[in-house]
Design an enzyme around this catalytic site. Structure first.
Site: not given
Length: 177
Positions: A146-147
């Site tokens: 989840p950048c």
């Protein structure tokens, strides 16, 4: 299954892929023998196919819509509701630093954000906020790593491989202001 044209000489690995749609556009899901190797988002299938080829230059890429149908259904459901999690194996590839950043990001719960600097300081090896940003830019597993949950030191949203508009929508979808 139909192999697409970019088939490098001496390709030793097959990566199967398919396209799907979700509320933020088109998704390309690619799988190796170990699990999901890429989740790419965009609005142009040809561009997504080129992005996949660039990420796996030594692989034989095979379009396999029927074979990946179940996986695609689960990935699309995950993209629509990331807080539900993705219970599929991931084939995560990257440098030691990238792997460390990506693991730290996977520990950030849906609905929360973290700064590039805070991730850098928490890593088990030395890194700068810029290096964390570069690791995020190298991530080919959208939302699974989840950048989109990483923000600037002032809390503002900037930079995302698949566009700031998608990043903002993903953050809002998870309930972060």
């Amino acid at each position: 299954m139909n192999a697409i044209s970019n088939r490098p000489e001496g390709a030793t690995e097959e990566i199967r892929f398919a396209f799907g749609t979700f509320s933020l556009d088109t998704v390309l899901v690619a799988a190796s023998g170990k699990g999901i190797a890429a989740i790419l988002m965009g609005d142009d299938r040809d561009a997504l196919r080129r992005e996949l080829a660039g990420a796996f230059p030594q692989a034989r890429l095979t379009f396999d819509e029927a074979g990946l149908e179940g996986m695609m259904t689960r990935v699309v459901a995950f993209l629509e509701a990331p807080q539900q999690g993705l219970d599929l194996p991931l084939d995560i590839r990257g440098s030691t630093l990238e792997q460390a950043v990506w693991q730290a990001l996977r520990d950030v719960p849906a609905g929360e954000t973290i700064t590039y600097g805070r991730i850098a300081k928490a890593l088990p090896l030395p890194a700068t906020a810029q290096e964390v940003g570069a690791a995020c830019a190298a991530n080919v597993l959208a939302v699974a790593i989840p950048c989109h949950r990483v923000v600037k030191a002032d809390g503002s949203i900037a930079g995302y491989r698949w566009g700031v508009r998608r990043k903002r929508k993903l953050i809002n979808r998870e309930g972060v202001a």
